[in-house]
Scaffold this motif. Structure first.
Motif, PDB file in Angstrom:
ATOM      1  N   THR A 133       0.856  -1.102  -0.106  1.00  7.68           N
ATOM      2  CA  THR A 133      -0.104   0.048   0.034  1.00  7.68           C
ATOM      3  C   THR A 133       0.805   1.166   0.165  1.00  7.68           C
ATOM      4  O   THR A 133       0.610   2.230  -0.646  1.00  7.68           O
ATOM      5  CB  THR A 133      -0.839  -0.083   1.136  1.00  7.68           C
ATOM      6  N   GLU A 134       2.030   1.303   0.756  1.00  5.57           N
ATOM      7  CA  GLU A 134       2.716   2.396   0.872  1.00  5.57           C
ATOM      8  C   GLU A 134       3.376   2.620  -0.451  1.00  5.57           C
ATOM      9  O   GLU A 134       3.541   3.682  -0.944  1.00  5.57           O
ATOM     10  CB  GLU A 134       3.836   2.412   1.960  1.00  5.57           C
ATOM     11  N   VAL A 135       3.813   1.687  -1.100  1.00  2.69           N
ATOM     12  CA  VAL A 135       4.687   1.981  -2.361  1.00  2.69           C
ATOM     13  C   VAL A 135       3.967   2.332  -3.245  1.00  2.69           C
ATOM     14  O   VAL A 135       4.236   3.102  -4.097  1.00  2.69           O
ATOM     15  CB  VAL A 135       5.169   0.225  -2.902  1.00  2.69           C
ATOM     16  N   LYS A 136       2.691   1.972  -3.316  1.00  2.00           N
ATOM     17  CA  LYS A 136       1.715   2.288  -4.194  1.00  2.00           C
ATOM     18  C   LYS A 136       1.574   3.804  -4.066  1.00  2.00           C
ATOM     19  O   LYS A 136       0.542   4.391  -5.121  1.00  2.00           O
ATOM     20  CB  LYS A 136       0.273   1.615  -4.391  1.00  2.00           C
ATOM     21  N   ARG A 137       1.679   4.504  -3.092  1.00  2.00           N
ATOM     22  CA  ARG A 137       1.362   5.827  -2.884  1.00  2.00           C
ATOM     23  C   ARG A 137       2.354   6.712  -3.708  1.00  2.00           C
ATOM     24  O   ARG A 137       2.135   7.778  -3.912  1.00  2.00           O
ATOM     25  CB  ARG A 137       1.708   6.180  -1.302  1.00  2.00           C
ATOM     26  N   ALA A 138       3.225   6.017  -4.089  1.00  2.00           N
ATOM     27  CA  ALA A 138       4.360   6.838  -4.920  1.00  2.00           C
ATOM     28  C   ALA A 138       4.398   6.505  -6.467  1.00  2.00           C
ATOM     29  O   ALA A 138       4.743   7.049  -7.086  1.00  2.00           O
ATOM     30  CB  ALA A 138       6.054   6.802  -4.212  1.00  2.00           C
ATOM     31  N   ILE A 139       3.901   5.225  -6.570  1.00  2.00           N
ATOM     32  CA  ILE A 139       3.835   4.658  -8.053  1.00  2.00           C
ATOM     33  C   ILE A 139       2.736   4.787  -8.311  1.00  2.00           C
ATOM     34  O   ILE A 139       1.716   4.293  -7.840  1.00  2.00           O
ATOM     35  CB  ILE A 139       4.752   3.403  -7.860  1.00  2.00           C
ATOM     36  N   VAL A 140       2.402   5.175  -9.755  1.00  2.00           N
ATOM     37  CA  VAL A 140       1.086   5.200 -10.577  1.00  2.00           C
ATOM     38  C   VAL A 140       0.955   3.908 -11.320  1.00  2.00           C
ATOM     39  O   VAL A 140       1.956   3.835 -12.071  1.00  2.00           O
ATOM     40  CB  VAL A 140       0.826   6.318 -11.443  1.00  2.00           C
ATOM     41  N   GLY A 141       0.144   3.074 -11.244  1.00  2.00           N
ATOM     42  CA  GLY A 141      -0.050   1.894 -11.815  1.00  2.00           C
ATOM     43  C   GLY A 141       1.165   0.979 -11.579  1.00  2.00           C
ATOM     44  O   GLY A 141       1.614   0.724 -10.561  1.00  2.00           O
ATOM     45  N   TYR A 146       4.758   0.553 -20.864  1.00  4.68           N
ATOM     46  CA  TYR A 146       4.230   1.777 -20.766  1.00  4.68           C
ATOM     47  C   TYR A 146       2.878   1.809 -19.986  1.00  4.68           C
ATOM     48  O   TYR A 146       1.980   0.920 -20.083  1.00  4.68           O
ATOM     49  CB  TYR A 146       4.027   2.515 -22.042  1.00  4.68           C
ATOM     50  N   PRO A 147       2.748   2.764 -19.256  1.00  9.74           N
ATOM     51  CA  PRO A 147       1.306   2.994 -18.569  1.00  9.74           C
ATOM     52  C   PRO A 147       0.099   2.972 -19.511  1.00  9.74           C
ATOM     53  O   PRO A 147       0.255   3.513 -20.657  1.00  9.74           O
ATOM     54  CB  PRO A 147       1.402   4.062 -17.407  1.00  9.74           C
ATOM     55  N   THR A 148      -1.120   2.820 -18.970  1.00 11.28           N
ATOM     56  CA  THR A 148      -2.237   2.982 -19.906  1.00 11.28           C
ATOM     57  C   THR A 148      -2.417   4.450 -19.912  1.00 11.28           C
ATOM     58  O   THR A 148      -1.969   5.348 -19.184  1.00 11.28           O
ATOM     59  CB  THR A 148      -3.607   2.216 -18.978  1.00 11.28           C
ATOM     60  N   GLU A 149      -3.431   4.751 -20.717  1.00 14.02           N
ATOM     61  CA  GLU A 149      -3.662   6.273 -20.715  1.00 14.02           C
ATOM     62  C   GLU A 149      -4.162   6.884 -19.311  1.00 14.02           C
ATOM     63  O   GLU A 149      -3.756   8.020 -19.031  1.00 14.02           O
ATOM     64  CB  GLU A 149      -4.876   6.671 -22.032  1.00 14.02           C
ATOM     65  N   PHE A 150      -5.072   6.011 -18.761  1.00 14.27           N
ATOM     66  CA  PHE A 150      -5.749   6.674 -17.450  1.00 14.27           C
ATOM     67  C   PHE A 150      -4.267   6.814 -16.408  1.00 14.27           C
ATOM     68  O   PHE A 150      -4.507   7.757 -15.833  1.00 14.27           O
ATOM     69  CB  PHE A 150      -6.647   5.622 -17.090  1.00 14.27           C
ATOM     70  N   GLU A 151      -3.586   5.632 -16.676  1.00 18.06           N
ATOM     71  CA  GLU A 151      -2.606   5.796 -15.467  1.00 18.06           C
ATOM     72  C   GLU A 151      -1.457   6.769 -15.903  1.00 18.06           C
ATOM     73  O   GLU A 151      -0.999   7.720 -15.073  1.00 18.06           O
ATOM     74  CB  GLU A 151      -1.703   4.337 -15.655  1.00 18.06           C
ATOM     75  N   GLU A 152      -1.134   7.203 -17.058  1.00 20.35           N
ATOM     76  CA  GLU A 152      -0.294   8.365 -17.439  1.00 20.35           C
ATOM     77  C   GLU A 152      -0.961   9.599 -17.282  1.00 20.35           C
ATOM     78  O   GLU A 152      -0.004  10.350 -16.928  1.00 20.35           O
ATOM     79  CB  GLU A 152       0.008   8.023 -19.144  1.00 20.35           C
ATOM     80  N   ILE A 153      -2.086   9.701 -17.660  1.00 24.56           N
ATOM     81  CA  ILE A 153      -2.869  11.048 -17.118  1.00 24.56           C
ATOM     82  C   ILE A 153      -2.617  11.085 -15.540  1.00 24.56           C
ATOM     83  O   ILE A 153      -2.285  12.265 -15.076  1.00 24.56           O
ATOM     84  CB  ILE A 153      -4.308  11.034 -17.538  1.00 24.56           C
ATOM     85  N   SER A 154      -2.871  10.178 -14.839  1.00 25.22           N
ATOM     86  CA  SER A 154      -2.734  10.372 -13.138  1.00 25.22           C
ATOM     87  C   SER A 154      -1.214  10.774 -12.894  1.00 25.22           C
ATOM     88  O   SER A 154      -1.023  11.387 -11.995  1.00 25.22           O
ATOM     89  CB  SER A 154      -3.190   9.107 -12.722  1.00 25.22           C
ATOM     90  N   LEU A 155      -0.242   9.962 -13.547  1.00 20.81           N
ATOM     91  CA  LEU A 155       1.018  10.093 -13.415  1.00 20.81           C
ATOM     92  C   LEU A 155       1.534  11.727 -13.648  1.00 20.81           C
ATOM     93  O   LEU A 155       2.339  12.146 -12.948  1.00 20.81           O
ATOM     94  CB  LEU A 155       1.928   9.046 -14.431  1.00 20.81           C
ATOM     95  N   VAL A 156       1.111  12.217 -14.929  1.00 17.43           N
ATOM     96  CA  VAL A 156       1.538  13.574 -15.261  1.00 17.43           C
ATOM     97  C   VAL A 156       0.805  14.544 -14.392  1.00 17.43           C
ATOM     98  O   VAL A 156       1.561  15.600 -13.777  1.00 17.43           O
ATOM     99  CB  VAL A 156       1.030  13.949 -16.683  1.00 17.43           C
ATOM    100  N   ARG A 157      -0.225  14.279 -13.863  1.00 15.04           N
ATOM    101  CA  ARG A 157      -1.128  14.897 -12.835  1.00 15.04           C
ATOM    102  C   ARG A 157      -0.249  15.172 -11.362  1.00 15.04           C
ATOM    103  O   ARG A 157      -0.150  16.217 -10.805  1.00 15.04           O
ATOM    104  CB  ARG A 157      -2.349  14.703 -12.645  1.00 15.04           C
ATOM    105  N   GLN A 158       0.090  13.992 -11.004  1.00 19.99           N
ATOM    106  CA  GLN A 158       0.857  13.914  -9.690  1.00 19.99           C
ATOM    107  C   GLN A 158       2.196  14.625  -9.856  1.00 19.99           C
ATOM    108  O   GLN A 158       2.624  15.093  -8.694  1.00 19.99           O
ATOM    109  CB  GLN A 158       0.992  12.358  -9.428  1.00 19.99           C
ATOM    110  N   VAL A 159       2.863  14.342 -10.962  1.00 15.84           N
ATOM    111  CA  VAL A 159       4.479  14.834 -11.003  1.00 15.84           C
ATOM    112  C   VAL A 159       4.348  16.350 -11.190  1.00 15.84           C
ATOM    113  O   VAL A 159       5.374  17.023 -10.504  1.00 15.84           O
ATOM    114  CB  VAL A 159       5.121  14.002 -11.862  1.00 15.84           C
TER     115      VAL A 159
END
Length: 325
Positions: free
Chosen positions: A21-29, A182-195
């Motif tokens: 759970t903790e690792v997934k706080r930092a990693i998207v997908g 590569y991440p999915t489109e949804f995951e990549e959008i979440s990643l770009v937003r988070q970073v």
């Protein structure tokens, strides 16, 4: 799902879920990659990660290290990297007029060996001793590394110019070979937003990851995983899969005995993640591709036809009948 009865296994399952759970706080997908790295950690193994740059490999290592308050270091492997740059060396101290040992970045808990195939064989070999024996020899004197110790080596599957392929002996030391896509489109959008959300620059952020244990607790988890019950039929199933790789048409080199050993070690850790205190044939089957894909070699004619190791291993898993427990 069967409920574990062993108290130590129950506690181990709870802690592993908290780490996940903790690792997934930092990693998207990248859920499969996270689980497989956790499996390798529980099984006290090392992983070879294959994926293009920018998919979060360094962030994954830093986040995992933070969950157990461990140390992590990153070495960028390059053609001019020397073995002593990895292990350390003896240096002369002008004040004391004596030689003293300066330990290298390999003395850590989690070592990220980035683009390992860019360094020559001599430097790659500097990792062999520590991966197998948990120690480093400097000037003829052995030094133990911290425990737990885990090597996470990466290589780029696309850029092969100027690289040095890992020898079979080195590949065999890795418990798993993980492929990160590569991440999915949804995951990549979440990643770009988070970073990019209210952050300056591109520094890695693991501030949301909490430490849930200490390094010595990881050793206890590894002992619990190693104690899980394995039926004789599961041992036989693992060996049958490995032996099938040696006789399969189009496979020029099959997996050696370490393949079967690694299958059982990884399957035990897989069972912990599945919240069980015993290993099933499905645990072996689920982890077979990461465990064996780097241990077999295909004949050139099969590669020309577009086959890869995963496709061949999937065919083998369909052919080898799983036992019923």
């Amino acid at each position: 799902m069967s409920t574990p009865t062993n108290d130590s296994v129950v506690r181990a399952i709870e802690v592993v879920q908290r780490i996940r759970t903790e690792v997934k706080r930092a990693i998207v997908g990248q859920h499969d990659a996270i689980d497989q790295v956790l499996i390798a950690l529980l099984a006290a193994g090392h992983v070879l990660i294959e994926g293009v740059p920018g998919l979060g490999k360094t962030l994954l290592v830093q986040a995992l290290a933070k969950t157990f308050a461990g140390q992590s270091t990153r070495i960028q492997f390059t053609p001019d990297l020397m073995p002593s740059d990895v292990t350390g060396h003896a240096m002369y101290d002008m004040k004391t007029e004596e030689f003293r040992i300066r330990k290298g970045p390999i003395f850590t808990n989690l070592l990220l060996a980035d683009e390992i195939n860019r360094a020559p064989a001599k430097t790659q070999a500097a990792l062999l001793e520590v991966m197998q024996e948990q120690q480093v020899t400097i000037e003829g004197k052995p030094f133990s590394v911290g425990k737990p110790f885990m090597t996470l080596a990466t290589q780029n599957p696309v850029e092969q110019e100027g690289t040095y392929p890992l020898p079979e002996a080195q590949l065999d030391r890795f418990l798993l070979k993980i492929k990160i896509d590569y991440p999915t489109e949804f995951e990549e959008i979440s990643l770009v937003r988070q970073v990019t959300s209210e952050k300056v620059g591109g520094s890695l952020d693991v501030s949301n990851v909490a430490a849930v244990m200490k390094p010595e607790n990881i050793l206890a988890l590894q002992k619990v995983a190693a104690s899980l019950t394995v039926d004789d039929k599961v041992y036989e199933y693992a060996v049958q899969i490995v032996q099938a790789t040696r006789n399969w048409s189009g496979v020029s080199m099959g997996a050696g005995p370490r393949g079967g050993i690694s299958l059982i070690r990884a399957a035990r850790a897989t069972a912990v993640l599945a919240e069980r205190d015993f290993v099933t044939p499905d645990d072996v089957k689920d982890i077979a591709l990461p465990t064996l894909r780097h241990r077999i070699r295909l004949a050139p004619e099969l590669e020309i036809e577009g086959y890869d190791t995963d496709r061949v291993l999937s065919s083998i898993l369909e052919k080898v009948e799983a036992p019923r427990l």
